[in-house]
Structure formats: C-alpha cells, structure tokens
Write a protein that holds these residues in place. Structure first.
Motif: not given
Length: 120
Positions: A33-42
């Motif tokens: 599962p991938v949870r993108v926090l912002d454009e720089t980190y997940a």
C-alpha cells in the motif's frame, strides 16, 4: 518504525530522482500500500498492523543520498553517529526530528553506502 529492539532494522527509505515512478514500481512489484503525503514523500508497506515500514522520497539536487537506506534503531543517536564517523563513516544527514518523536540521521559507511540511524 516497527521494531523497538536496539540495533534492529527499523525503517527503510528509498530516495529516487523519480519518486512517482519508484512508488508505482515497488507498489506493484511487492503489493505495498502506498500513502502519498505530498509530492516529495510517501509511506509504503504494512507490517500487518496498519503501520508503514518505509518510505519513498523525491531526491532533489541537494539530497543527502539517492538509493536505498536502512535505518537502525539506537539508544543514543548522537553517540552512534559520532562512533560511525570515528570508525571511518561520513555524515550525510545531520540529526532531524521525526514526526511522532525521536530523531534520525544518515551517514555513509566506508564503502559509501547510506545508512540511517533512529534514536533519541
């Protein structure tokens, strides 16, 4: 950060020049599962308790490293970082606070591999 045992592998971080591509690749390859926090980190992975086991970040021109780094839990972050340097390592990322408590740092071992530390 799943394991609180001192000196155990506790987290991994993949720093990529193309983080969206890396997230898609590893998510598909390993079923993470991938949870993108912002454009720089997940946050990625799951230890079975709904907790991430690592992250994939965007490596910019000033990134302290690219590639994969494993973070090891230590009781005293500053002492462990100083010991790494005394043994021939080089600081890559000075201690930084971690959301939820604690700090992290990264050094290069004598072969140039990025290694992370998690501690107080």
């Amino acid at each position: 950060m799943t394991d609180n045992t001192p000196h155990s592998a506790a987290w991994f971080d993949l720093s990529s020049p193309d983080a969206p591509r890396a997230r898609a690749f590893y998510g598909e390859l390993l079923g993470w599962p991938v949870r993108v926090l912002d454009e720089t980190y997940a946050l990625v992975g799951d230890d079975g308790a709904g907790q991430p086991t690592g992250g994939i970040g965007q490596a910019g021109p000033d990134a302290p490293y690219t590639g994969l780094a494993v973070y090891f839990r230590v009781a005293d972050l500053d002492a462990a970082l100083e010991r790494a340097v005394a043994l021939g390592g080089a600081r890559r990322l000075e201690p930084q606070p971690v959301p939820g408590g604690g700090r992290l740092a990264v050094f290069a071992d004598p072969d140039g591999n990025a290694v992370g530390l998690l501690g107080e």
